[in-house]
Structures are given as structure tokens and as C-alpha cells.
Design a protein around this motif. Structure first.
Motif, PDB file in Angstrom:
ATOM      1  N   SER A 175       0.841  -1.197   0.000  1.00 15.68           N
ATOM      2  CA  SER A 175       0.000   0.000   0.000  1.00 15.68           C
ATOM      3  C   SER A 175       0.866   1.232   0.000  1.00 15.68           C
ATOM      4  N   GLU A 176       0.536   2.176  -0.855  1.00 12.48           N
ATOM      5  CA  GLU A 176       1.192   3.472  -0.888  1.00 12.48           C
ATOM      6  C   GLU A 176       0.326   4.470  -0.137  1.00 12.48           C
ATOM      7  N   GLY A 177       0.925   5.283   0.681  1.00  9.84           N
ATOM      8  CA  GLY A 177       0.171   6.325   1.363  1.00  9.84           C
ATOM      9  C   GLY A 177      -0.723   5.820   2.464  1.00  9.84           C
ATOM     10  N   LEU A 178      -0.319   4.761   3.154  1.00  5.28           N
ATOM     11  CA  LEU A 178      -1.118   4.269   4.268  1.00  5.28           C
ATOM     12  C   LEU A 178      -0.939   5.193   5.471  1.00  5.28           C
ATOM     13  N   PRO A 179      -2.016   5.627   6.128  1.00  2.94           N
ATOM     14  CA  PRO A 179      -1.866   6.488   7.306  1.00  2.94           C
ATOM     15  C   PRO A 179      -1.129   5.770   8.431  1.00  2.94           C
ATOM     16  N   ALA A 180      -0.364   6.514   9.194  1.00  2.00           N
ATOM     17  CA  ALA A 180       0.386   5.946  10.311  1.00  2.00           C
ATOM     18  C   ALA A 180      -0.537   5.396  11.392  1.00  2.00           C
ATOM     19  N   ALA A 181      -1.823   5.750  11.351  1.00  2.00           N
ATOM     20  CA  ALA A 181      -2.775   5.206  12.326  1.00  2.00           C
ATOM     21  C   ALA A 181      -2.812   3.687  12.286  1.00  2.00           C
ATOM     22  N   GLY A 182      -2.496   3.113  11.112  1.00  2.00           N
ATOM     23  CA  GLY A 182      -2.448   1.663  10.999  1.00  2.00           C
ATOM     24  C   GLY A 182      -3.652   1.051  10.335  1.00  2.00           C
ATOM     25  N   ALA A 183      -4.647   1.836   9.936  1.00  2.00           N
ATOM     26  CA  ALA A 183      -5.845   1.303   9.298  1.00  2.00           C
ATOM     27  C   ALA A 183      -5.587   1.105   7.812  1.00  2.00           C
ATOM     28  N   LEU A 184      -5.870  -0.098   7.312  1.00  2.00           N
ATOM     29  CA  LEU A 184      -5.713  -0.347   5.889  1.00  2.00           C
ATOM     30  C   LEU A 184      -6.741   0.467   5.116  1.00  2.00           C
ATOM     31  N   PRO A 185      -6.427   0.855   3.885  1.00  3.05           N
ATOM     32  CA  PRO A 185      -7.357   1.690   3.109  1.00  3.05           C
ATOM     33  C   PRO A 185      -8.640   0.947   2.792  1.00  3.05           C
ATOM     34  N   GLY A 186      -9.737   1.661   2.809  1.00  5.40           N
ATOM     35  CA  GLY A 186     -11.038   1.074   2.511  1.00  5.40           C
ATOM     36  C   GLY A 186     -11.882   2.042   1.708  1.00  5.40           C
ATOM     37  N   ARG A 187     -13.144   1.716   1.571  1.00  5.50           N
ATOM     38  CA  ARG A 187     -14.054   2.580   0.807  1.00  5.50           C
ATOM     39  C   ARG A 187     -14.244   3.935   1.476  1.00  5.50           C
ATOM     40  N   VAL A 188     -14.167   3.953   2.787  1.00  7.08           N
ATOM     41  CA  VAL A 188     -14.319   5.214   3.520  1.00  7.08           C
ATOM     42  C   VAL A 188     -12.933   5.704   3.915  1.00  7.08           C
ATOM     43  N   ARG A 189     -12.549   6.850   3.423  1.00  8.31           N
ATOM     44  CA  ARG A 189     -11.221   7.379   3.694  1.00  8.31           C
ATOM     45  C   ARG A 189     -11.246   8.280   4.918  1.00  8.31           C
ATOM     46  N   ALA A 190     -10.389   7.974   5.883  1.00  2.00           N
ATOM     47  CA  ALA A 190     -10.313   8.814   7.068  1.00  2.00           C
ATOM     48  C   ALA A 190      -9.612  10.122   6.759  1.00  2.00           C
ATOM     49  N   CYS A 191      -8.640  10.087   5.848  1.00  4.11           N
ATOM     50  CA  CYS A 191      -7.970  11.300   5.413  1.00  4.11           C
ATOM     51  C   CYS A 191      -7.464  11.097   3.999  1.00  4.11           C
ATOM     52  N   LEU A 192      -7.350  12.195   3.242  1.00  2.00           N
ATOM     53  CA  LEU A 192      -6.901  12.125   1.861  1.00  2.00           C
ATOM     54  C   LEU A 192      -5.384  12.159   1.780  1.00  2.00           C
ATOM     55  N   TYR A 193      -4.856  11.473   0.785  1.00  2.00           N
ATOM     56  CA  TYR A 193      -3.419  11.522   0.561  1.00  2.00           C
ATOM     57  C   TYR A 193      -3.024  12.952   0.193  1.00  2.00           C
ATOM     58  N   PRO A 194      -1.895  13.468   0.705  1.00  2.00           N
ATOM     59  CA  PRO A 194      -1.481  14.845   0.379  1.00  2.00           C
ATOM     60  C   PRO A 194      -1.418  15.070  -1.125  1.00  2.00           C
ATOM     61  N   GLY A 195      -2.123  16.074  -1.584  1.00  2.00           N
ATOM     62  CA  GLY A 195      -2.157  16.399  -3.003  1.00  2.00           C
ATOM     63  C   GLY A 195      -3.416  15.952  -3.698  1.00  2.00           C
ATOM     64  N   VAL A 199     -13.204  16.757  -3.493  1.00  2.00           N
ATOM     65  CA  VAL A 199     -14.336  16.918  -4.400  1.00  2.00           C
ATOM     66  C   VAL A 199     -15.365  17.876  -3.821  1.00  2.00           C
ATOM     67  N   LYS A 200     -15.573  17.794  -2.512  1.00  2.00           N
ATOM     68  CA  LYS A 200     -16.526  18.703  -1.887  1.00  2.00           C
ATOM     69  C   LYS A 200     -16.046  19.045  -0.486  1.00  2.00           C
ATOM     70  N   SER A 201     -16.665  20.045   0.101  1.00  2.00           N
ATOM     71  CA  SER A 201     -16.189  20.567   1.382  1.00  2.00           C
ATOM     72  C   SER A 201     -16.301  19.555   2.514  1.00  2.00           C
ATOM     73  N   SER A 202     -17.217  18.600   2.387  1.00  2.00           N
ATOM     74  CA  SER A 202     -17.397  17.613   3.443  1.00  2.00           C
ATOM     75  C   SER A 202     -16.391  16.466   3.370  1.00  2.00           C
ATOM     76  N   ASP A 203     -15.557  16.451   2.331  1.00  2.00           N
ATOM     77  CA  ASP A 203     -14.555  15.389   2.207  1.00  2.00           C
ATOM     78  C   ASP A 203     -13.560  15.464   3.356  1.00  2.00           C
ATOM     79  N   PRO A 204     -12.899  14.336   3.679  1.00  2.00           N
ATOM     80  CA  PRO A 204     -11.919  14.351   4.765  1.00  2.00           C
ATOM     81  C   PRO A 204     -10.775  15.311   4.480  1.00  2.00           C
ATOM     82  N   ARG A 205     -10.101  15.736   5.537  1.00  2.00           N
ATOM     83  CA  ARG A 205      -8.920  16.569   5.373  1.00  2.00           C
ATOM     84  C   ARG A 205      -7.763  15.732   4.867  1.00  2.00           C
ATOM     85  N   HIS A 206      -6.723  16.415   4.435  1.00  2.05           N
ATOM     86  CA  HIS A 206      -5.544  15.708   3.953  1.00  2.05           C
ATOM     87  C   HIS A 206      -4.757  15.120   5.124  1.00  2.05           C
ATOM     88  N   CYS A 207      -4.167  13.936   4.902  1.00  3.22           N
ATOM     89  CA  CYS A 207      -3.317  13.326   5.913  1.00  3.22           C
ATOM     90  C   CYS A 207      -2.062  14.174   6.105  1.00  3.22           C
TER      91      CYS A 207
END
Length: 457
Positions: A175-195, A199-207
Motif C-alpha cells: 500500500s502506498e500512502g497508508l496512514p500511520a494510524a495503521g488502518a488499511l485503506p477502505g471505501r471510507v477514507r479517514a484522510c486524503l493523501y497529500p495532493g 471533491v466537496k467541502s465535506s470530504d476528509p482533510r488531507h493526511c
């Protein structure tokens, strides 16, 4: 200073007084003759320090609610999806095993660990996360658990279908860009990869960029010895662990520039909340044990070492210096497991189409001509879109039917077909039955048991 830290300091001072006398914790006023301290006292004091430090770590981190499944595929049953952990022993194996793997995090804190889970549908699933006192879990950071800073245990029953494979196969995941929290990527993103674009204001913040990890893990079978990887220009080697040949590599993530995925002509008909971005993602490759060469499909792992009898060999994207021969299938002599599939299977496919947002739902019904008793075989639906410019010059879609099925059972399945503006014509489909190499991969080398068609008006 908190009450806990005050108590912790006072405990250490009291212990030092008991071992060395009150003067050990007070400033010296004049030179004194050196006092000999018994070796056992020194060892006892060191042990006390280590125990106090471990106790402090658990108190400082804190423990929150456990991880729960977020996707329907992660909420299986005994006979659906990837299954659930087998109760007790199965074929001499425990259902869930935390491996003797502890990998330091590049930024410090809790180490990373790995667990293997055997399921009721005959799969071997892998879980990865952070370790705390012998427990595997996720940290409340990088958007996970509202950044509460707590440790959240990952139960053995919360399985990611993308990290499940057949026990007779090796599997490599990265996996590229896995958050240090340790959660594997899924359909629901806890944070977006930098860059990545929001898409909309309610989207997660960048990691946070410093919290991005590049991770590689997998199971290579009992003959695996080690995997090699490049980190900061140097080649490192990680030994595999246990009879499954498990390994885990964690490093900082180099700078990457993600792009939105291309959905072709349906791009405008996909809800923005469902758009996925290239990073972080989980990629994998697998094949039968003993089948070489191995294509790693990983930017991390370069070389893999195996031993068959007295012969050590290597495979992977690069060859290490040292004259080791290349691993071949002839060297391995590994038994191959292939489920028995009777020839000449056939069934009539009944179809009803219903208008749905963005296309049609096709309700398919057929009588199963063969039994599915685990995830080694599966029925699948395959649909071919009309070859028309408005339809995207054709295309193939479908799904695998991930559940146990008895022979003669009536099977119902719904297949969604998207319809772009101006896309008309007859689509053709078929139902297959065959071997399934991975969870949700769909039948391969399967035979067609029935065909159907539907006209897009």
C-alpha cells in the motif's frame, strides 16, 4: 505535571530509597567513599524501571472502542463473503494467530504487527496494525476515530476481503500512502493523501505528510526465507516468520502525486462521494505456491529467497548478487490444489430488467448445477456492454457471487448496468462457474453455465 506522572515519579524515588538508601535520591553535599551496591539490587531496580515505563505507556496511550466493519464485505457470515474466524482448531491450525513480528514505526511510537486468520470459507486472511501489549489495533489519528489519540483494538473477525487468499497460494500485498494510524485503506477514507483533490467541502482533510507510510506484507509459504527491499538507497533483508512465511515492511512514504481514477463515459454519473483516488490503495498479487517466477507488483519488495531441500534460490523483480539460482517451478515440486469441477454444467438464466438511477438493475435467476462449499469456487456474472461510441466502445463488467450454494438451489442475483447518455443497444451476459484464486476475484478458467441478453432502450 499530571497526578499520574507525579505518582510515577514518587514510586521510582521510593524504590530507589528502598534499594540504595535515602541518600540516593538527595543531592550530595560532600564527597563520600564509594558504596558497593549488590548486583541483584541493580537488576531489580532496572526491572522496576522497565515495568514502570511499560505501565506508563499503557496509561498515556489509553484504550478506546474496538474497530468495527465499515463495508458490507467486511460483515460476512459463516457461509458468505470471506467467512468468519473458524472456532478453535481447523486442520491443526488455530483460527487467529498474532505472529512474532514487531516492526518499528519510522517516526517512533507503537510498533507494527501482523495477524493471520483462517476462516470458515477456507481462506487465509491477513491483518496489519499497531501493537500494544500483544494486541493489534488502530490509533485514533489521521482521521481515524475522530483523532481521539486512543488505541482501538482490531478484532480477528473484522477482515478485509482484499487481504484474503487461498491457503495453497502465496500472496503479496502493498500500500502506498497508508496512514500511520495503521488502518488499511477502505471505501471510507479517514484522510486524503497529500495532493489529492477534495471533491466537496465535506470530504476528509488531507493526511499529515509525515504520517504517510509505505507498507508491504504477505504470506509466501513454508519454503520462504526472506524478502529484500530498498530503503534510503540501501538494500535491507527481512526474514519471513512461521510456517506461512509471513513478512512485514514499514517505511516512510516518498512524495507521490495522486490523480483521480478514470471512470470513462460514466464519470459524470458517479456520485462525487464515491470517487476513489489512486492513493492510498491496497495492491496485491498471488499465485499457487511453488509457481515461479514471482511478479511482486510492488515498489517495495525487490527479491525473495526460498529454500527447497538443500537448494536456495531467488525470484522477484531484481536478482541479488551472490550467484543464487533462479527459483523455478521444477525446483519447487509443490503439490497443486485445484478444485474438482465437473464438465458440461448448464442452467437456464431468467432475467428481468428494472430502471435504476444511472442505468438498470438486472435481476437474474438460475438453478445451481454445482455445489459451492467454500471460497475456492464461485459463480459469477459477466456482462458485455454494446460496442458503441456513446457506450464507451464496449466493456466488460460483472460480479462474483460470494456465498455457499447447494446443488439444485435457486440462486437470485442483481447486476447493475450503467447507461451513459446516448448509449443504446443489446448487451450480452453469461453466468460462469469455476475456480476462484482470491476472495472476490471471480471465477477463472470457468465454464459458462448459461447466457442472457438485455436491450438498453
Amino acid at each position: 505535571m499530571s497526578d499520574f506522572h507525579s505518582d510515577y515519579k514518587q514510586q521510582l524515588l521510593s524504590a530507589a530509597d528502598a534499594l540504595f538508601g535515602p541518600q540516593a535520591t538527595r543531592p550530595a553535599r560532600r564527597l563520600r567513599r564509594t558504596r558497593r551496591v549488590p548486583l541483584l539490587a541493580v537488576i531489580a531496580f532496572a526491572a522496576l524501571l522497565l515495568a514502570a515505563a511499560a505501565f506508563a505507556a499503557t496509561r498515556i496511550i489509553g484504550v478506546g472502542s474496538p474497530v468495527t466493519a465499515t463495508r458490507p464485505q467486511e460483515r460476512p457470515s459463516v457461509s458468505t463473503g470471506v467467512g468468519i474466524p473458524v472456532p478453535g482448531l481447523r486442520n491443526g491450525h488455530v483460527s487467529a494467530q498474532l505472529l512474532a513480528i514487531s516492526v518499528a514505526d519510522p517516526a517512533g511510537g507503537l510498533p507494527w504487527g501482523m495477524r493471520v486468520v483462517r476462516t470458515t470459507r477456507g481462506l487465509v486472511c491477513v491483518q496489519v496494525g499497531r501493537l500494544l501489549n500483544g494486541r493489534l489495533g488502530v490509533l485514533g489519528q489521521d482521521g481515524e476515530f475522530h483523532n481521539d489519540g486512543l488505541f482501538h483494538e482490531l478484532p480477528a473477525g473484522v477482515l478485509d476481503p482484499d487481504t484474503c487468499s487461498q491457503p495453497a497460494d502465496f500472496a503479496l500485498y502493498s500500500s502506498e500512502g497508508l496512514p500511520a494510524a495503521g488502518a488499511l485503506p477502505g471505501r471510507v477514507r479517514a484522510c486524503l493523501y497529500p495532493g489529492a483533490a477534495q471533491v466537496k467541502s465535506s470530504d476528509p482533510r488531507h493526511c499529515p505528510p509525515g504520517d504517510e507510510r509505505r507498507i508491504a506484507f504477505g504470506v509466501l509459504g513454508p519454503h520462504a526465507l526472506s524478502v529484500s527491499y530498498v530503503q534510503q538507497g540501501a538494500v535491507h533483508r527481512a526474514p519471513t516468520t512461521g510456517a506461512l512465511g509471513a513478512y512485514l515492511v514499514v517505511s516512510r512514504q516518498p512524495s507521490l502525486h495522486p490523480q483521480p481514477l478514470d471512470y470513462g463515459p460514466l464519470q459524470g454519473h458517479v456520485s462525487p462521494s464515491k470517487l476513489l483516488y489512486r492513493f492510498p490503495t491496497l495492491s496485491s498479487s498471488s499465485s499457487r505456491l511453488g509457481r515461479f517466477p514471482i511478479e511482486t507488483e510492488s515498489s517495495v519488495i525487490s527479491t525473495l529467497l526460498f529454500r527447497f531441500g538443500r537448494l536456495t534460490c531467488q525470484t522477484g523483480a531484481e536478482r541479488e548478487a551472490g550467484g543464487l539460482p533462479a527459483c523455478t517451478t521444477a525446483i519447487a515440486h509443490t503439490p497443486e490444489f485445484r478444485p474438482l469441477i465437473a464438465p458440461g454444467l448448464h442452467s437456464r438464466i431468467d432475467i428481468k430488467g428494472r430502471k435504476a438511477p444511472g442505468g438498470y438493475d438486472l435481476d437474474l435467476t438460475f438453478i445451481a448445477p454445482a455445489t459451492v462449499h467454500d471460497a475456492s469456487t464461485a459463480y459469477g456474472v459477466q456482462v458485455t456492454i454494446p460496442s458503441d461510441p456513446a457506450c464507451g466502445h464496449g466493456g466488460i463488467g460483472g460480479q462474483s457471487i460470494e456465498r455457499d450454494v447447494a446443488r439444485g438451489q435457486i440462486v437470485h442475483v442483481t447486476q447493475f448496468v450503467g447507461q451513459a447518455p446516448g448509449c443504446h443497444g443489446v448487451l450480452h451476459g453469461r453466468v460462469l462457474f469455476g475456480r476462484q484464486p482470491d476472495a472476490f476475484a471471480g471465477p477463472v478458467d470457468g465454464q459458462t453455465i448459461g447466457r442472457f441478453s438485455f436491450e438498453l432502450p
